[in-house]
Scaffold this active site. Structure first.
Site, PDB file in Angstrom:
ATOM      1  N   GLU A 137      33.595 -24.442  -6.668  1.00 20.28           N
ATOM      2  CA  GLU A 137      32.469 -25.275  -6.271  1.00 20.28           C
ATOM      3  C   GLU A 137      32.328 -26.413  -7.264  1.00 20.28           C
ATOM      4  O   GLU A 137      32.463 -26.220  -8.477  1.00 20.28           O
ATOM      5  CB  GLU A 137      31.157 -24.487  -6.240  1.00 20.28           C
ATOM      6  N   GLU A 146      29.377 -16.030  -8.759  1.00 19.95           N
ATOM      7  CA  GLU A 146      28.345 -16.267  -9.763  1.00 19.95           C
ATOM      8  C   GLU A 146      27.629 -14.984 -10.177  1.00 19.95           C
ATOM      9  O   GLU A 146      26.397 -14.892 -10.169  1.00 19.95           O
ATOM     10  CB  GLU A 146      27.354 -17.326  -9.269  1.00 19.95           C
TER      11      GLU A 146
END
Length: 411
Positions: free
Chosen positions: A339, A198
């Site tokens: 995820e 991220e």
């Protein structure tokens, strides 16, 4: 508030933050017996799999979240956020539940020494290897990354794409990945290395420059550095990500550049890839992550329209993963939804777990349709707002319904 964000910033068009369980170090040295087991396992030969084969072989995936990426004042510690020390018994239980892949988020932070060598604390790297071996020695796929080092909100973070001294950041990044790659160069193709997690400028909205160009540069440094360490790293599958692992910002025209793979083994057929693309999926955020009791249902089976989001249903999920398929999978680059998941809101709606299971099943089955692997986000927290599927103290399954849905999604 009672619950803190579960990993410092989240991807997704929702432009919100996720939750972490209520948080409260144990660095365990690698023992000789486990080291021997790892060496024995790493010496096994496994046939190299092409893109479609490895995605199928990875099966259902699970994240060991809030453990090796946890930290106290910038020093990684697997118990810093209220979780117990990771054990072989926990990983065995995860495997017994049907999972074949484990993603292990890892932070390094202040366990990296000064330049120019940027040596990783040996006890920490030993512990990372030991936890990897818990899964690897059981024949599971293992993904390890550099997780919290790129979050501005984490003490000790340094992989900051809009910071001033990029030359120093890139030199440090190269040295750290070089050490990790050398440590694991003998492991077979069941180990997958992931460049970052991220990574973005911390501001939600469209990607900015030169931040995105620096993210592209990090990915290129990662691929080149790992390949140059030789051994199985020359042909290993490597996982890279675009801006904040966001699907639109990776597959769309926002500046993502695939790294070249010029140092890979010549034994890899010219028409095959060894690079994967990482994305995360938590849409719609008001169902998957928002800490309120307003939106508790999802999908075509929802019974109360007022509890269902106005967006992010099955059609949106299909369109998002189709974007990745068209952009990357059709060119031989597998996609990993590293995820996904939704938080427990049963305290507001007793039927919530049914829709959490529906969501998980849909993500897995849609990903399979479009040639992608999936790895469920488990933050170790059970109860209100938790993502947990297991109790990490007793190793008991806490959400069998969601696990069964994941497995059924694979067909």
């Amino acid at each position: 508030m009672a619950n803190r964000p579960d990993r410092e910033e989240s991807s997704l068009t929702s432009q919100k933050r996720k939750i972490r369980s209520v948080l409260l170090a144990v660095a365990v040295a690698l023992t000789a017996s486990v080291s021997g087991l790892a060496n024995q396992a790493s010496g096994e030969t496994v046939a190299s799999l092409n893109a479609s084969q490895i995605v199928a072989d990875m099966g259902a995936g699970w994240n060991l979240g809030n453990q090796l990426e946890a930290n106290t004042n910038g020093y990684p510690s697997e118990t810093a956020w209220g979780q117990p020390t990771v054990t072989q018994a926990l990983i065995d239980r995860v495997k017994a539940a049907g999972f074949k892949t484990i993603r292990i988020p890892v932070s390094y932070l202040r366990n990296i020494g000064p330049g120019p060598n940027y040596a990783i604390n040996s006890a920490w790297l030993n512990r990372v290897q030991q936890v990897v071996d818990y899964a690897y020695s059981r024949g599971m796929y293992v993904l390890i990354n550099m997780h919290g080092d790129g979050y501005k909100s984490v003490t000790g973070s340094w992989l900051i794409c809009d910071a001033g001294d990029q030359a120093t950041i890139k030199a440090k990044y190269q040295k750290v990945w070089q050490q990790i790659a050398y440590r694991f160069q003998g492991y077979n193709q069941h180990l997958i290395l992931e460049s970052m997690n991220e990574e973005f400028d911390g501001q939600y909205g469209n990607p900015t420059q030169p931040c995105y160009s620096n993210i592209n540069a990090y990915n290129q440094i990662f691929v080149d550095t790992v390949r140059k360490t030789g051994g199985n790293n020359s042909s290993r599958w490597l996982l890279v990500a675009g801006w904040n692992t966001n699907i639109d910002y990776t597959a769309g025209n926002y500046g993502f550049v695939l790294p070249t793979d010029r140092y890979r083994s010549s034994s890899i057929p010219a028409n095959e890839r060894r690079i994967m693309l990482s994305v995360h999926y938590y849409s719609p955020w008001d169902f998957a992550g928002e800490t309120s009791g307003t939106i508790t249902q999802w999908g075509r089976g929802a019974t109360n329209p007022s509890k269902k989001s106005t967006w992010g249903q099955e059609d949106y999920l299909d369109a998002q993963l189709k974007l990745m398929y068209n952009k990357f999978v059709t060119s031989g680059y597998p996609v990993v939804v590293g995820e996904y998941g939704s938080i427990d809101k049963t305290s507001f709606d007793s039927s919530n777990n049914r829709y959490r299971a529906d969501f998980a099943r849909a993500v897995v089955s849609t990903a399979k349709k479009y040639g992608a692997a999936t790895v469920y986000w488990d933050n170790g927290h059970n109860g209100q707002y938790g993502f947990g599927l297991f109790d990490r103290r007793s190793n008991a399954v806490t959400q069998q319904g969601i696990i069964s849905a994941i497995m059924s999604g694979l067909g």
